[in-house]
Scaffold this motif. Sequence first.
Motif, mmCIF file in Angstrom:
data_model
loop_
_atom_site.group_PDB
_atom_site.id
_atom_site.type_symbol
_atom_site.label_atom_id
_atom_site.label_comp_id
_atom_site.label_asym_id
_atom_site.label_seq_id
_atom_site.Cartn_x
_atom_site.Cartn_y
_atom_site.Cartn_z
ATOM 1 N N THR A 12 28.355 53.298 24.294
ATOM 2 C CA THR A 12 26.971 52.809 24.408
ATOM 3 C C THR A 12 26.065 54.036 24.522
ATOM 4 N N GLY A 13 25.041 54.073 23.736
ATOM 5 C CA GLY A 13 24.101 55.200 23.818
ATOM 6 C C GLY A 13 23.346 55.143 25.133
ATOM 7 N N PHE A 14 22.946 56.311 25.587
ATOM 8 C CA PHE A 14 22.241 56.455 26.857
ATOM 9 C C PHE A 14 20.992 55.565 26.928
ATOM 10 N N LYS A 15 20.322 55.415 25.777
ATOM 11 C CA LYS A 15 19.053 54.673 25.789
ATOM 12 C C LYS A 15 19.167 53.325 25.095
ATOM 13 N N HIS A 16 20.414 52.899 24.776
ATOM 14 C CA HIS A 16 20.570 51.671 24.000
ATOM 15 C C HIS A 16 21.182 50.544 24.820
ATOM 16 N N TYR A 17 20.780 49.347 24.477
ATOM 17 C CA TYR A 17 21.258 48.145 25.156
ATOM 18 C C TYR A 17 21.744 47.182 24.090
ATOM 19 N N ASN A 18 23.003 46.742 24.204
ATOM 20 C CA ASN A 18 23.576 45.902 23.160
ATOM 21 C C ASN A 18 24.363 44.768 23.807
ATOM 22 N N PHE A 19 23.812 43.572 23.723
ATOM 23 C CA PHE A 19 24.433 42.432 24.400
ATOM 24 C C PHE A 19 25.838 42.155 23.873
ATOM 25 N N GLU A 20 26.044 42.249 22.558
ATOM 26 C CA GLU A 20 27.365 41.933 21.992
ATOM 27 C C GLU A 20 28.433 42.875 22.533
ATOM 28 N N THR A 21 28.117 44.173 22.567
ATOM 29 C CA THR A 21 29.051 45.163 23.105
ATOM 30 C C THR A 21 29.357 44.869 24.579
ATOM 31 N N ASP A 22 28.304 44.583 25.332
ATOM 32 C CA ASP A 22 28.473 44.339 26.765
ATOM 33 C C ASP A 22 29.274 43.067 27.016
ATOM 34 N N ARG A 23 29.032 42.049 26.180
ATOM 35 C CA ARG A 23 29.787 40.799 26.343
ATOM 36 C C ARG A 23 31.271 41.028 26.074
ATOM 37 N N LYS A 24 31.581 41.806 25.018
ATOM 38 C CA LYS A 24 33.000 42.073 24.693
ATOM 39 C C LYS A 24 33.704 42.749 25.875
ATOM 40 N N MET A 25 33.048 43.762 26.462
ATOM 41 C CA MET A 25 33.684 44.468 27.589
ATOM 42 C C MET A 25 33.896 43.517 28.764
ATOM 43 N N THR A 26 32.902 42.652 29.004
ATOM 44 C CA THR A 26 33.026 41.703 30.119
ATOM 45 C C THR A 26 34.158 40.722 29.864
ATOM 46 N N GLU A 27 34.281 40.274 28.608
ATOM 47 C CA GLU A 27 35.333 39.297 28.274
ATOM 48 C C GLU A 27 36.727 39.875 28.459
ATOM 49 N N VAL A 28 36.919 41.114 27.999
ATOM 50 C CA VAL A 28 38.262 41.716 28.088
ATOM 51 C C VAL A 28 38.542 42.195 29.518
ATOM 52 N N ASN A 29 37.568 42.907 30.108
ATOM 53 C CA ASN A 29 37.831 43.581 31.388
ATOM 54 C C ASN A 29 37.808 42.626 32.582
ATOM 55 N N TYR A 30 36.987 41.551 32.478
ATOM 56 C CA TYR A 30 36.840 40.678 33.661
ATOM 57 C C TYR A 30 37.249 39.223 33.398
ATOM 58 N N ILE A 31 36.680 38.608 32.352
ATOM 59 C CA ILE A 31 36.977 37.182 32.118
ATOM 60 C C ILE A 31 38.476 36.985 31.828
ATOM 61 N N GLY A 32 39.055 37.898 31.043
ATOM 62 C CA GLY A 32 40.498 37.827 30.759
ATOM 63 C C GLY A 32 41.323 37.918 32.042
ATOM 64 N N ALA A 33 40.859 38.739 32.980
ATOM 65 C CA ALA A 33 41.572 38.867 34.264
ATOM 66 C C ALA A 33 41.539 37.541 35.018
ATOM 67 N N LEU A 34 40.387 36.869 35.005
ATOM 68 C CA LEU A 34 40.307 35.561 35.679
ATOM 69 C C LEU A 34 41.254 34.570 35.019
ATOM 70 N N ALA A 35 41.269 34.600 33.671
ATOM 71 C CA ALA A 35 42.092 33.643 32.921
ATOM 72 C C ALA A 35 43.573 33.795 33.266
ATOM 73 N N TRP A 36 44.028 35.025 33.499
ATOM 74 C CA TRP A 36 45.448 35.256 33.829
ATOM 75 C C TRP A 36 45.724 35.175 35.324
ATOM 76 N N LEU A 37 44.815 35.727 36.145
ATOM 77 C CA LEU A 37 45.160 35.855 37.563
ATOM 78 C C LEU A 37 44.896 34.575 38.356
ATOM 79 N N ASP A 38 43.954 33.727 37.923
ATOM 80 C CA ASP A 38 43.764 32.447 38.615
ATOM 81 C C ASP A 38 45.038 31.592 38.557
#
Length: 263
Positions: A111-137
């Motif tokens: 991610t660029g220092f001055k850039h904001y990208n919802f799609e990129t941020d959503r992907k990271m959230t899905e893999v790094n956090y939502i996937g963890a909930l899906a497996w660990l719950d």
Amino acid sequence: MTHIKPVPPARATPLTPRKRAILVGASSGIGAALAKQLASDGWTLALLARRADRLAALCEEINASAGEVRAVSYVHDVTDTASVPGLLQQILADLGGLDLIIYNSGIALPTGFKHYNFETDRKMTEVNYIGALAWLDPAATVFQSLGAGHIVGISSVAGDRGRVKNPAYNASKAALTCYLEALRNRLSRRGVHVLTVKPGYVATELTQGQKGMFLVISPEKAAADISKAIRRRKQQIYTPWFWGWIMLIVRNIPSVLFRRMSF
Ligand SMILES: NC(=O)c1ccc[n+]([C@@H]2O[C@H](COP(=O)([O-])OP(=O)(O)OC[C@H]3O[C@@H](n4cnc5c(N)ncnc54)[C@H](OP(=O)(O)O)[C@@H]3O)[C@@H](O)[C@H]2O)c1
């Protein structure tokens, strides 16, 4: 130099069966090194990730060096959360039970220092956090009913503070750290251990080409630390250990100074 250190004995007999683990995100980096380390510690492993060829090669290497089937692969994308309950049931049946689950899958998209990208941020959230909930719950449900089990989440020092470089990566790891702490507080009274792992910089595909890294360790060193922490039933570790002291300082830098830093 390799840091993989086999530990005795873990010999499977009818009275002391081999312990069984699921490792989500096993195809490269810390996950692949941890799979080798755990196999040499005596665990039987279900290894998950998207890259089938990498997983197959890893299983072949582990099974060849063990002289028996110690690792089986399952091709899985953690963003396909609907498939998790069915796959978990299949793995439980294949392994004949479960003693440990490790959620290691993670991505850090540029991610660029001055850039904001919802799609990129959503992907990271899905893999790094939502996937963890899906497996660990569901894993927590299984372990809670057994009154035993071990949950490990690979978070990051990045979750300890909101830094300027990659806000959504930081936030996904902060969420994972907080979720794991809450799981621990719920489950420790029910005989289930929860370990949070916070690596510093590790030389893997995730950090390839990243500038400004320091005190970089190998994935094998991280895997050896994680394996030791599992055996010692630790609640939280930094790998390597000195990141605990670094982050103690970083967490206490006043906001008025921290927001002017590029760390
Ligand atoms: N390297 C570091 O400096 C560092 C520092 C702190 C924390 N960490 C954390 O350590 C963990 C491992 O990262 P690494 O450094 O070893 O990087 P890596 O080599 O890129 O490994 C990432 C793993 O996550 C899996 N993964 C990614 N997207 C996935 C998806 N959609 N579904 C299933 N699995 C997926 C990858 O498998 P496939 O691509 O085959 O699916 C791979 O096995 C991550 O959670 C990362 O955030 C790393």
